[in-house]
Design a protein around this motif. Structure first.
Motif, mmCIF file in Angstrom:
data_model
loop_
_atom_site.group_PDB
_atom_site.id
_atom_site.type_symbol
_atom_site.label_atom_id
_atom_site.label_comp_id
_atom_site.label_asym_id
_atom_site.label_seq_id
_atom_site.Cartn_x
_atom_site.Cartn_y
_atom_site.Cartn_z
ATOM 1 N N ASN A 33 -0.754 -4.766 -12.183
ATOM 2 C CA ASN A 33 -1.213 -5.680 -11.259
ATOM 3 C C ASN A 33 -0.169 -5.366 -9.583
ATOM 4 O O ASN A 33 -0.508 -5.616 -8.434
ATOM 5 N N LEU A 34 0.833 -5.236 -9.756
ATOM 6 C CA LEU A 34 1.772 -4.957 -8.914
ATOM 7 C C LEU A 34 1.607 -4.086 -7.987
ATOM 8 O O LEU A 34 1.272 -3.860 -6.206
ATOM 9 N N ALA A 35 0.949 -2.566 -8.552
ATOM 10 C CA ALA A 35 0.269 -1.702 -7.449
ATOM 11 C C ALA A 35 -1.495 -1.733 -7.260
ATOM 12 O O ALA A 35 -1.046 -1.052 -6.377
ATOM 13 N N GLU A 36 -1.260 -2.916 -7.757
ATOM 14 C CA GLU A 36 -3.089 -2.892 -7.359
ATOM 15 C C GLU A 36 -2.853 -4.076 -5.379
ATOM 16 O O GLU A 36 -3.333 -3.388 -4.799
ATOM 17 N N LEU A 37 -1.726 -4.880 -6.426
ATOM 18 C CA LEU A 37 -1.391 -5.563 -4.394
ATOM 19 C C LEU A 37 -0.542 -4.665 -3.882
ATOM 20 O O LEU A 37 -1.322 -4.451 -2.905
ATOM 21 N N GLY A 38 0.027 -3.452 -3.614
ATOM 22 C CA GLY A 38 0.210 -2.823 -3.117
ATOM 23 C C GLY A 38 -0.761 -2.178 -2.543
ATOM 24 O O GLY A 38 -0.027 -1.332 -0.937
ATOM 25 N N ALA A 39 -1.653 -1.919 -3.292
ATOM 26 C CA ALA A 39 -2.597 -0.488 -3.159
ATOM 27 C C ALA A 39 -3.448 -1.311 -1.475
ATOM 28 O O ALA A 39 -3.793 -0.977 -0.763
ATOM 29 N N ALA A 40 -3.340 -2.450 -2.318
ATOM 30 C CA ALA A 40 -4.207 -3.575 -1.292
ATOM 31 C C ALA A 40 -3.680 -4.172 -0.092
ATOM 32 O O ALA A 40 -4.856 -3.905 1.135
ATOM 33 N N LEU A 41 -2.449 -3.704 -0.086
ATOM 34 C CA LEU A 41 -1.658 -4.334 1.225
ATOM 35 C C LEU A 41 -1.256 -3.110 2.018
ATOM 36 O O LEU A 41 -0.920 -3.402 2.948
ATOM 37 N N SER A 42 -1.232 -1.438 1.245
ATOM 38 C CA SER A 42 -1.033 -0.589 1.885
ATOM 39 C C SER A 42 -2.605 0.107 2.891
ATOM 40 O O SER A 42 -3.391 -0.302 3.188
ATOM 41 N N ASP A 43 -1.782 1.221 3.983
ATOM 42 C CA ASP A 43 -2.962 1.602 4.954
ATOM 43 C C ASP A 43 -3.097 2.914 3.167
ATOM 44 O O ASP A 43 -2.899 3.167 3.236
ATOM 45 N N PRO A 44 -4.996 2.865 3.496
ATOM 46 C CA PRO A 44 -5.464 3.197 2.601
ATOM 47 C C PRO A 44 -5.795 4.280 3.096
ATOM 48 O O PRO A 44 -5.681 6.079 1.919
ATOM 49 N N ALA A 45 -4.982 5.124 4.233
ATOM 50 C CA ALA A 45 -4.557 6.624 4.719
ATOM 51 C C ALA A 45 -2.603 7.147 4.013
ATOM 52 O O ALA A 45 -3.045 8.291 4.213
ATOM 53 N N SER A 46 -2.474 5.956 4.399
ATOM 54 C CA SER A 46 -0.899 6.252 3.555
ATOM 55 C C SER A 46 -0.529 6.922 2.455
ATOM 56 O O SER A 46 -1.414 6.769 1.750
ATOM 57 N N ALA A 47 0.545 7.983 2.814
ATOM 58 C CA ALA A 47 1.074 8.444 0.847
ATOM 59 C C ALA A 47 1.406 7.378 0.026
ATOM 60 O O ALA A 47 1.227 7.568 -0.929
ATOM 61 N N ALA A 48 1.841 5.956 0.526
ATOM 62 C CA ALA A 48 1.852 5.285 -0.305
ATOM 63 C C ALA A 48 0.396 4.419 -1.599
ATOM 64 O O ALA A 48 1.127 4.257 -2.461
ATOM 65 N N HIS A 49 -0.322 4.153 -0.186
ATOM 66 C CA HIS A 49 -1.226 3.371 -1.250
ATOM 67 C C HIS A 49 -1.858 4.863 -2.389
ATOM 68 O O HIS A 49 -1.618 4.729 -2.910
ATOM 69 N N ALA A 50 -2.044 6.380 -1.671
ATOM 70 C CA ALA A 50 -2.133 7.276 -3.077
ATOM 71 C C ALA A 50 -1.141 7.005 -4.208
ATOM 72 O O ALA A 50 -2.127 7.039 -5.344
ATOM 73 N N LYS A 51 0.728 6.639 -3.604
ATOM 74 C CA LYS A 51 0.957 6.555 -5.072
ATOM 75 C C LYS A 51 0.643 5.258 -5.290
ATOM 76 O O LYS A 51 0.233 5.490 -7.029
ATOM 77 N N PHE A 52 0.296 4.045 -4.992
ATOM 78 C CA PHE A 52 0.250 2.941 -5.517
ATOM 79 C C PHE A 52 -1.750 3.146 -6.773
ATOM 80 O O PHE A 52 -1.379 2.830 -7.794
ATOM 81 N N VAL A 53 -2.319 4.258 -6.268
ATOM 82 C CA VAL A 53 -3.380 4.339 -6.800
ATOM 83 C C VAL A 53 -3.882 4.559 -7.601
ATOM 84 O O VAL A 53 -3.812 4.719 -9.064
ATOM 85 N N ALA A 54 -2.330 5.806 -7.902
ATOM 86 C CA ALA A 54 -2.022 7.074 -9.229
ATOM 87 C C ALA A 54 -1.364 5.988 -9.664
ATOM 88 O O ALA A 54 -1.867 6.267 -10.729
ATOM 89 N N ASP A 55 -0.291 4.990 -9.681
ATOM 90 C CA ASP A 55 -0.077 4.150 -10.599
ATOM 91 C C ASP A 55 -0.499 2.923 -11.166
ATOM 92 O O ASP A 55 -0.652 3.245 -12.457
#
Length: 192
Positions: free
Chosen positions: A84-106
Motif C-alpha cells: 500500500n505504501l509503494a502504491e501511494l509512493g507510485a501515485a504521488l511520484s512523477d511517472p517518469a522518475s526512477a522513484a516511480h519505477a522503484k515503487f512500481v517494482a516494489d
C-alpha cells in the motif's frame, strides 16, 4: 515334628461347615463375574487415560498451528501495508522518475510475496482445524471409556453387596449395570 496332633475346636467345624454350604453356586459365578469386570474395567481405565492424553496432545498441536498461522497472517498484513505504501509512493511520484519505477517494482514484488504467505497461513489453519477435530474425537472417546469404567466399578461394588445380602434381585441389577458398562466399553472401542 511329625508327631504333632491337630486339634479342631468347635469354631473350626462351624467355619468349615459355613464355607462349604453357605456360598452356593451363585457366589462363585458372582466372583468370576467380578474378576472379569475388574479386568474389563482396568482396560477401560487405561484407555480412558491414554485417550485423554492424546486429546490433550492434539489440542496443543492445534494451538501451536493456530499461533503459527496468526504469525503468517501478521506477516501477510505487513507485506500488504508495504505494498500500500509503494502504491501511494507510485501515485504521488512523477511517472517518469526512477522513484516511480522503484515503487512500481516494489508493488509487483510485495504482491508476489504475499501469495505464498497467504497459502502457508491457510495451510496452518487447516492443520490446526484437523488437529482440533482429532482432539475432539479423542475427548469424546475418552468420555465413553470413563463412563464404561464408572459403570463397571459400580457393578463390582454391587456384586460385593449381592454376595453379602444374597438378594437375587440385586444380582439382576448388578448384571444389568455390568451389561450397560460393557456396552459403553464396546462403544468406546469402536469410537462411537
Amino acid at each position: 515334628m511329625s508327631d504333632e496332633y491337630e486339634i479342631h475346636g468347635p469354631h473350626d467345624h462351624a467355619v468349615e461347615h459355613a464355607g462349604a454350604h453357605s456360598a452356593g453356586p451363585s457366589a462363585s459365578r458372582i466372583a468370576v463375574m467380578t474378576a472379569i469386570l475388574a479386568s474389563i474395567g482396568a482396560i477401560a481405565s487405561y484407555q480412558s487415560g491414554a485417550n485423554e492424553n492424546l486429546a490433550l496432545f492434539y489440542k496443543n498441536e492445534a494451538a501451536i498451528r493456530k499461533t503459527e498461522a496468526s504469525d503468517q497472517w501478521a506477516y501477510y498484513q505487513a507485506k500488504g501495508e508495504k505494498q500500500n505504501l509503494a502504491e501511494l509512493g507510485a501515485a504521488l511520484s512523477d511517472p517518469a522518475s526512477a522513484a516511480h519505477a522503484k515503487f512500481v517494482a516494489d508493488i509487483v514484488r510485495y504482491n508476489a510475496e504475499k501469495e505464498p504467505i497467504r497459502a502457508k497461513a491457510d495451510a496452518l489453519e487447516n492443520e490446526s482445524k484437523k488437529d482440533n477435530d482429532v482432539s475432539e474425537s479423542l475427548q469424546h472417546q475418552h468420555h465413553r471409556w470413563a463412563q464404561a469404567t464408572t459403570l463397571i466399578q459400580i457393578s463390582i461394588a454391587l456384586a460385593a453387596i449381592t454376595l453379602l445380602t444374597r438378594k437375587k434381585w440385586l444380582q439382576t441389577v448388578t448384571a444389568g449395570i455390568a451389561l450397560i458398562g460393557i456396552g459403553f466399553f464396546v462403544a468406546a472401542w469402536f469410537g462411537v
